[in-house]
Write an enzyme that holds these catalytic residues in place. Structure first.
Site, short mmCIF file in Angstrom:
data_model
loop_
_atom_site.label_atom_id
_atom_site.label_comp_id
_atom_site.label_asym_id
_atom_site.label_seq_id
_atom_site.Cartn_x
_atom_site.Cartn_y
_atom_site.Cartn_z
N ASP A 39 -22.78 22.12 25.41
CA ASP A 39 -22.50 22.48 24.02
C ASP A 39 -23.65 22.11 23.07
O ASP A 39 -23.46 21.34 22.11
CB ASP A 39 -21.22 21.80 23.55
CG ASP A 39 -20.03 22.13 24.42
OD1 ASP A 39 -19.99 23.24 24.97
OD2 ASP A 39 -19.13 21.27 24.54
N GLU A 210 -14.80 31.74 21.52
CA GLU A 210 -15.07 30.41 20.95
C GLU A 210 -16.57 30.26 20.75
O GLU A 210 -17.33 31.21 20.91
CB GLU A 210 -14.55 29.31 21.89
CG GLU A 210 -15.23 29.30 23.24
CD GLU A 210 -14.64 28.27 24.20
OE1 GLU A 210 -13.59 27.67 23.88
OE2 GLU A 210 -15.22 28.06 25.27
O1 FUB Z 1 -17.16 21.33 26.02
C1 FUB Z 1 -15.83 21.55 25.68
C2 FUB Z 1 -15.64 22.95 25.22
O2 FUB Z 1 -16.07 23.86 26.22
C3 FUB Z 1 -16.43 23.36 24.00
O3 FUB Z 1 -15.88 22.95 22.80
C4 FUB Z 1 -16.48 24.83 24.18
O4 FUB Z 1 -17.43 25.46 23.37
C5 FUB Z 1 -16.75 24.96 25.65
O5 FUB Z 1 -18.11 24.83 25.93
#
Ligand code: FUB
Length: 468
Positions: A39, A210
């Site tokens: 991330d 997301e």
């Molecule tokens: O790393 C946890 C979650 O997985 C993140 O918030 C998302 O963007 C995905 O990468």
């Protein structure tokens, strides 16, 4: 993400600050192999690029996220990276308890505001908090003493995670966030720790899942984000799409895929210009011992078309590093290859000639292909005496016709009586134009097999299969 990707639900009691680790990391591949990172958010300050990243701490073979803190990496050349350590932790938020997920740092008035999603211990699951520091390296402290966004925020996202904050030329700051197809946006007050007005649902962001990342170039607003539709990735895997707008709150116009799926199911973009070169920063499962919950941040150059659209990023620094084969003794060179099926005009031996493809369509050194078979086929290596093997690297063949990247794959070995899955296997990557490295606990064997399952309506092929 959790509802689509089985077994992801993780509720982790997380405490403690893990302090600095490695020195500078080498050029190609992940920004570090000392820890697993995910991330990324990119920030350029003067001559330095900072990456504020998550930190994956799942055990080998783990099936949930274990994320307790965030690290800050810095570089003067976007090649050699220094891990400055864990600069923010769940424990910095007295009201939070777990899940240090994807955040982003935004500068304002000489301070640096770090927006992060965390499990807030209150109603619902994830909230968004904000920390503040005097430098990109902190030290950071909770800037608000409670969530900036929670399930109680009117019109909030079904999952309040993955904030991206953007400040326009007029000084107005915006926050975008969300998951489970629920993109949301709002203005931020000048204090950067309060929303200014209602939460809106931006229009036109096709297949948003997301991980939004917002920026501006030549007067146009760009929003990159993770999608996971069948038009761009395998079921359960993300790709990165992007949209543009002439207003920071949209409406947006979808422009296409800027990064294909990688070896991890999730992905998370950061797009930034540094010293005249644009970069796509993202994560993969490609580092040694990596997996969906043991990810690694990497970056590649990003190029523009004259009309302001982005060219699709070529994953050169992902698994294998720089499009180059991973190092180590390649036992494929001394193996005898066999297969369940090879098309009469193709060359099975091509998978073990050690050639370095320039891309998945490069058949200049021959290719293994099984057109027009569908479903699961396999390729296999045999040796007269046992070899110790703990990694394979697969460079898939994709002729953009009847042969496509596979849906999935599985590495197996002969245990003396039957073929079984290699133990502790990291994800078996199916990305094109790169070496997909799968790691596992070392096996001593005379036979290794790669089971390959095709996408519906396609056959599969391999340019190189390394056994290391
Ligand atoms: O790393 C946890 C979650 O997985 C993140 O918030 C998302 O963007 C995905 O990468």
């Amino acid at each position: 993400m959790r509802r689509l990707r089985s077994g992801f639900l993780a509720v982790i009691a997380a405490l403690g600050l893990v302090l600095a680790s490695a020195g500078p990391a080498p050029a190609a591949g992940p920004i570090t192999t000392a820890i697993y990172t995910a991330d990324p958010a990119a920030l350029v300050v003067g001559d330095t690029m900072y990456l504020h990243t998550g930190h994956d701490e799942a055990a080998p073979g783990g099936t949930n996220f274990v994320m307790r803190d965030w690290h800050v990496f810095s570089s003067g050349d976007a090649t050699t990276w220094t891990d400055n350590g864990a600069k923010l932790s769940i424990s910095n938020f007295g009201w939070a308890g777990a899940d240090a997920w994807a955040g982003e740092v935004e500068p304002r008035n000489g301070k640096y505001y770090w927006y992060v999603p965390v499990n807030g211990n209150g109603a619902g699951w994830m909230d968004i908090g904000v920390a503040v520091g005097d430098t990109p390296l902190g030290p950071f402290t909770d800037a608000k003493g409670g969530p900036l966004i929670s399930d109680g925020t009117p019109n909030s996202s079904p999952l309040n995670i993955d904030p991206t904050v953007f400040t326009d030329d007029d000084g107005q700051a915006y926050i975008y966030w969300g998951s489970y197809y629920g993109l949301r946006a709002a203005k931020l007050k000048p204090d950067m720790v309060n929303l200014d007005g209602p939460v809106v649902t931006p229009a036109g962001v096709t297949n948003f899942w997301e991980a939004p990342w917002m920026f501006k170039r030549n007067g146009t607003y760009y929003l990159a984000y993770a999608a996971n539709d069948s038009g761009c990735s395998q079921p359960g895997y993300a790709c990165i799409r992007y949209a543009t707008a002439s207003n920071p709150l949209g409406p947006w116009t979808h422009r296409g895929v800027v990064l294909d799926q990688v070896t991890s199911t999730t992905n998370h973009p950061a797009i930034v210009e540094f010293k005249g070169q644009w970069y796509m920063v993202y994560h993969t499962a490609g580092a040694p011992g990596g997996g969906n919950f043991r990810r690694s941040v990497t970056l590649d150059k990003l190029y523009w078309n004259a009309d302001g659209t982005m060219r699709k990023v070529v994953q050169t620094t992902g698994p294998g590093g720089g499009g180059q084969p991973p190092t180590g003794t390649n036992h494929a060179l001394t193996a005898t290859a066999s297969t369940s099926y090879v098309s009469p005009w193709e060359t099975l031996g091509a998978i073990k000639d050690g050639a370095v493809p320039t891309g998945s369509a490069d058949r200049s050194h021959g290719a293994y292909g099984n057109w027009d078979h569908r479903g699961t086929e396999w390729i296999e290596y045999q040796w007269p005496t046992a070899r110790n093997i703990s990694r394979v690297a697969t460079y898939w063949f994709d002729d953009d016709q009847g042969i496509d990247l596979p849906a999935s794959c599985q590495v197996q070995y002969w245990n003396g009586g039957s073929y079984v899955d290699v133990p502790g296997q990291s994800s078996c990557g199916v990305a094109g134009d790169t070496y997909n490295v799968t790691t596992f606990n070392q096996v001593s064997t005379t036979r290794l097999r790669l089971k390959i399952t095709s996408r519906s309506g396609y056959s599969t092929g391999v340019l190189e299969w390394m056994a290391l």
